[in-house]
Design a protein around this motif. Structure first.
Motif, short mmCIF file in Angstrom:
data_model
loop_
_atom_site.label_atom_id
_atom_site.label_comp_id
_atom_site.label_asym_id
_atom_site.label_seq_id
_atom_site.Cartn_x
_atom_site.Cartn_y
_atom_site.Cartn_z
N UNK A 289 61.51 95.01 55.80
CA UNK A 289 60.25 94.47 55.28
C UNK A 289 60.35 94.53 53.76
N UNK A 290 60.19 93.38 53.13
CA UNK A 290 60.32 93.27 51.68
C UNK A 290 58.98 92.89 51.09
N UNK A 291 58.57 93.64 50.12
CA UNK A 291 57.31 93.39 49.44
C UNK A 291 57.61 93.05 47.99
N UNK A 292 57.09 91.94 47.53
CA UNK A 292 57.27 91.54 46.13
C UNK A 292 55.90 91.59 45.48
N UNK A 293 55.80 92.32 44.39
CA UNK A 293 54.51 92.50 43.73
C UNK A 293 54.71 92.52 42.21
N UNK A 294 53.62 92.50 41.50
CA UNK A 294 53.72 92.58 40.04
C UNK A 294 53.98 94.03 39.63
N UNK B 146 65.96 101.97 43.21
CA UNK B 146 66.13 103.39 43.51
C UNK B 146 67.00 103.66 44.73
N UNK B 147 67.49 102.62 45.39
CA UNK B 147 68.31 102.81 46.58
C UNK B 147 69.68 103.36 46.20
N UNK B 148 70.26 104.15 47.08
CA UNK B 148 71.55 104.76 46.81
C UNK B 148 72.72 103.83 47.09
N UNK B 149 72.50 102.79 47.83
CA UNK B 149 73.58 101.87 48.17
C UNK B 149 73.26 100.49 47.59
N UNK B 150 74.30 99.70 47.37
CA UNK B 150 74.08 98.39 46.74
C UNK B 150 73.31 97.45 47.67
N UNK B 151 72.35 96.79 47.11
CA UNK B 151 71.57 95.80 47.84
C UNK B 151 71.18 94.71 46.85
N UNK B 152 71.08 93.52 47.36
CA UNK B 152 70.69 92.40 46.50
C UNK B 152 69.36 91.84 46.98
N UNK B 153 68.59 91.40 46.03
CA UNK B 153 67.34 90.72 46.35
C UNK B 153 67.31 89.44 45.53
N UNK B 154 67.07 88.33 46.20
CA UNK B 154 67.01 87.04 45.52
C UNK B 154 65.64 86.44 45.72
N UNK B 155 65.16 85.73 44.73
CA UNK B 155 63.91 85.03 44.86
C UNK B 155 63.97 83.76 44.04
N UNK B 156 63.12 82.85 44.42
CA UNK B 156 63.09 81.56 43.71
C UNK B 156 61.63 81.16 43.51
N UNK B 157 61.29 80.89 42.29
CA UNK B 157 59.95 80.41 41.98
C UNK B 157 60.03 78.91 41.74
N UNK B 158 59.10 78.19 42.28
CA UNK B 158 59.12 76.74 42.05
C UNK B 158 57.87 76.31 41.32
#
Length: 65
Positions: A29-34, A53-65
């Motif tokens: 579950x991913x929450x994107x907030x200000x 703050x995660x101990x392992x590598x993770x990527x998060x991508x987003x796109x604003x249009x």
């Protein structure tokens, strides 16, 4: 999102629980907030971890249009 007069009374907690209820079986579950300072404490209390703050590598991508 909760009116300041009603904050710290469990309103936000109940709202978020109701929103996430249908997705209880979803693994991520991913929450994107200000970036408001008090939000971090609230979402961490709800079991979320800020990506940086995660101990392992993770990527998060987003796109604003």
């Amino acid at each position: 999102l909760v009116d300041p007069e009603h904050q710290r009374a469990g309103v936000g907690r109940r709202l978020l629980q109701r929103v996430l209820e249908p997705f209880a079986d979803v693994r991520q579950q991913v929450l994107i907030t200000d970036d408001e300072s008090r939000q971090r404490a609230f979402y961490e209390a709800m079991g979320f971890t800020e990506i940086r703050d995660l101990e392992y590598p993770i990527r998060a991508f987003m796109r604003f249009s």
